[in-house]
Design a protein around this motif. Structure first.
Motif, PDB file in Angstrom:
ATOM      1  N   LYS A 107       0.803  -1.253   0.023  1.00  0.00           N
ATOM      2  CA  LYS A 107       0.066  -0.088   0.027  1.00  0.00           C
ATOM      3  C   LYS A 107       0.898   1.034   0.061  1.00  0.00           C
ATOM      4  N   ALA A 122      -6.436   9.471  -0.978  1.00  0.00           N
ATOM      5  CA  ALA A 122      -6.667  10.101   0.085  1.00  0.00           C
ATOM      6  C   ALA A 122      -5.240  10.417   1.048  1.00  0.00           C
ATOM      7  N   VAL A 147      -8.627   5.550   8.835  1.00  0.00           N
ATOM      8  CA  VAL A 147      -8.254   4.216   7.883  1.00  0.00           C
ATOM      9  C   VAL A 147      -6.755   3.719   8.210  1.00  0.00           C
ATOM     10  N   LYS A 149      -4.315   0.743   7.131  1.00  0.00           N
ATOM     11  CA  LYS A 149      -3.970  -0.429   6.227  1.00  0.00           C
ATOM     12  C   LYS A 149      -2.721  -1.078   6.410  1.00  0.00           C
ATOM     13  N   VAL A 159      -7.560  -3.935   6.396  1.00  0.00           N
ATOM     14  CA  VAL A 159      -8.073  -2.512   6.440  1.00  0.00           C
ATOM     15  C   VAL A 159      -8.762  -2.571   7.707  1.00  0.00           C
ATOM     16  N   ILE A 161     -11.029   0.511   9.718  1.00  0.00           N
ATOM     17  CA  ILE A 161     -11.766   1.863   9.686  1.00  0.00           C
ATOM     18  C   ILE A 161     -12.278   2.068  11.291  1.00  0.00           C
ATOM     19  N   GLN A 192      -6.609   9.223   5.396  1.00  0.00           N
ATOM     20  CA  GLN A 192      -7.922  10.130   5.527  1.00  0.00           C
ATOM     21  C   GLN A 192      -9.036   9.004   4.840  1.00  0.00           C
ATOM     22  N   LEU A 194     -12.397   8.576   3.321  1.00  0.00           N
ATOM     23  CA  LEU A 194     -13.289   9.230   2.043  1.00  0.00           C
ATOM     24  C   LEU A 194     -14.494   8.936   2.088  1.00  0.00           C
ATOM     25  N   GLU A 198     -18.212   3.438  -4.085  1.00  0.00           N
ATOM     26  CA  GLU A 198     -17.200   2.761  -4.635  1.00  0.00           C
ATOM     27  C   GLU A 198     -17.383   2.391  -6.118  1.00  0.00           C
ATOM     28  N   ASN A 230     -16.536  -7.221   6.724  1.00  0.00           N
ATOM     29  CA  ASN A 230     -16.129  -7.063   5.192  1.00  0.00           C
ATOM     30  C   ASN A 230     -15.940  -8.608   4.529  1.00  0.00           C
ATOM     31  N   ILE A 288      -8.759   4.432  -3.980  1.00  0.00           N
ATOM     32  CA  ILE A 288      -8.753   3.652  -2.854  1.00  0.00           C
ATOM     33  C   ILE A 288      -7.594   2.615  -3.052  1.00  0.00           C
ATOM     34  N   GLU A 289      -7.436   1.994  -3.883  1.00  0.00           N
ATOM     35  CA  GLU A 289      -6.497   0.865  -3.995  1.00  0.00           C
ATOM     36  C   GLU A 289      -6.323   0.714  -5.553  1.00  0.00           C
TER      37      GLU A 289
END
Ligand code: AMP
Ligand code: GLY
Length: 427
Positions: A107, A122, A147, A149, A159, A161, A192, A194, A198, A230, A288-289
């Motif tokens: 990441k 972010a 967030v 990661k 991940v 949150i 940060q 967001l 998505e 998730n 995001i990724e």
């Protein structure tokens, strides 16, 4: 040509289904595959990380193209291994080099890449045990939610949150001090939060040119209304109604083109799929990724919507002619609803007998195997995600309804699925 596809999930069943339709495909082998891919090609029992066995298989079966489904072999260098083998000089490998696969494998690498190329993402900082105390201070001053990661691959679980500073501090300590995700969390990216919707955008690139495939939206949470833990993905739809016009122009200009230009300017070898995990924040796309492969379950709607011959696109990629390729999509919508094992994504049991797959399903429905095992005449559940039931429809509502109708024929103990896939876009 003979083609070898690597992987064993719903994504690979959908890729096999598409590849086998190509006029360029002679024999299709899938390693290790699943009972679904066995109905399309020949499964070969090889471990995905046993690169020598894969190279031997390419020689033995006269393979001219290897398509890599999951990220692990890519991040571990399968592209580099196979292309360095002089006896496989004509082999086309669909996937990035290990170096470029760091876009998914780290990441922090991906964030630094985006920063270098001005790609919207972010704001973030990265921490290890060496600046752990600084990280704690950073968290305490950070707005909520926060967030966190794990830097490396963590099978989609890395991940967190956090909705309070205490929760963030605990997660931070678990990752760095207690190695919750092993080496993958020795480094942590804090970024940060967001807020937005998505979507997943897919390109096929040779590192210079690219083509875009149909976009999709996946539904990651276990519960209806996007509640709960998730998962690997509970369903997906394509097209995504807001992914058009001005918004899509921004995705191309601010994200896709700068990413491909970045690969080129950094001389990264990339011959494969780029998966842009995006979020639409008030009409602006943010990354995001990145993933260095197709998404699962997105592939189960993207492949059904792709009219263009996929193998032809791979050949074009290898010949550096993607810039002149046109890609056409079916007008119809596609939706996939994933059937999972009761208890997933926490503890669940495998080995439940699956009944009803022999039912006569609509011509507009495709059943992809995800976690399924053959045992004699029977099919048994063999994972959290068991089947992906994809249907076409005039719109997303009718596609989802068709899949749900098909699901009524399929039975196994503690079957679970989300009936609200595509809810934002259903009438
Ligand atoms: P990833 O493993 O990077 O795909 O992250 C898993 C999920 O966490 C994403 O699909 C998002 O739903 C969520 N997520 C990741 N990063 C952010 C962020 N910066 N802001 C909001 N949600 C995020
Ligand atoms: N569906 C998200 C992924 O494949 O990572």
């Amino acid at each position: 040509m003979n083609i070898l596809l690597l992987g064993s999930g719903g994504r690979e069943h959908a890729l096999a289904w598409k590849i086998k339709q190509s006029k360029h495909c002679n024999q299709l082998f899938i390693a290790p595959g699943n009972p679904g891919t066995a109905t399309i090609g020949e499964n070969i029992a090889i471990d995905l990380l046993d690169f020598k066995a894969i190279a031997d298989c390419c020689r033995e079966k006269d393979i001219h193209m290897v398509v890599v489904g999951p990220e692990d072999p890519l991040v571990q260098g399968i592209y580099d291994y196979l292309t360095a083998d002089v006896s496989l000089a004509d082999l086309i490998v669909v996937g990035p080099s290990a170096e470029a696969a760091q876009l998914e494998g780290s990441k922090a690498y991906a964030k630094a890449f985006m920063e270098r190329h001005g790609i919207p993402t972010a704001a973030y900082k990265e921490f290890t045990k060496d600046n752990f105390e600084e990280g704690k201070q950073y968290i305490q001053q950070h707005g909520l939610p926060i967030v966190l990661k794990a830097d490396g691959l963590a099978a989609g679980k890395g991940v967190v949150i956090a909705h309070s500073h205490e929760e963030a501090l605990t997660a931070f300590e678990e990752m760095i001090l207690e190695a919750k995700f092993g080496q993958a969390s020795a480094k942590v990216v804090i970024e940060q939060f967001l807020k937005g919707v998505e979507l997943s955008v897919f390109a096929l690139t040779d590192g210079h040119d690219y083509v875009l495939l149909p976009e999709a939206k996946d539904y990651k949470r276990i519960g209806e209304g996007d509640k709960g833990l998730n998962t690997g993905g509970m369903g997906a739809v394509s097209p995504v109604p807001f992914a058009q016009g001005e918004f899509m122009d921004k995705v191309v200009e601010k994200v896709v083109k700068p990413t491909i230009a970045g690969l080129r300017s950094e001389k990264l070898t990339y011959h494969g799929f780029v998966f842009f995990g995006l979020i639409n924040v008030e009409g602006e796309p943010f990354v995001i990724e990145y993933n260095c492969r197709m998404g699962d379950p997105e592939t189960e709607v993207v492949m059904p919507r792709l009219s263009t011959d996929l193998v032809e696109l791979f050949i074009s990629m290898s010949q550096h002619t993607l810039g002149t390729q046109s890609v056409t999509f079916h007008e119809n919508a596609a939706a996939t609803v994933v059937l999972v094992s009761g208890g997933y994504p926490e503890a669940f049991e495998k080995g439940k007998v699956i009944r009803g797959l022999g039912a006569s399903f609509s011509d507009f429905t495709l059943i992809f195997h995800a976690g399924v095992k053959q045992s004699g005449e029977q099919l048994l559940t063999n994972g959290g995600r068991v089947l992906a039931v994809t249907s076409y429809g005039n719109d997303i509502s009718s596609a989802v309804e068709r899949s749900i109708a098909a699901i009524q024929h399929i039975q196994y103990d503690r079957k679970y699925f989300r009936s609200d896939i595509g809810y934002e876009f259903r009438s």
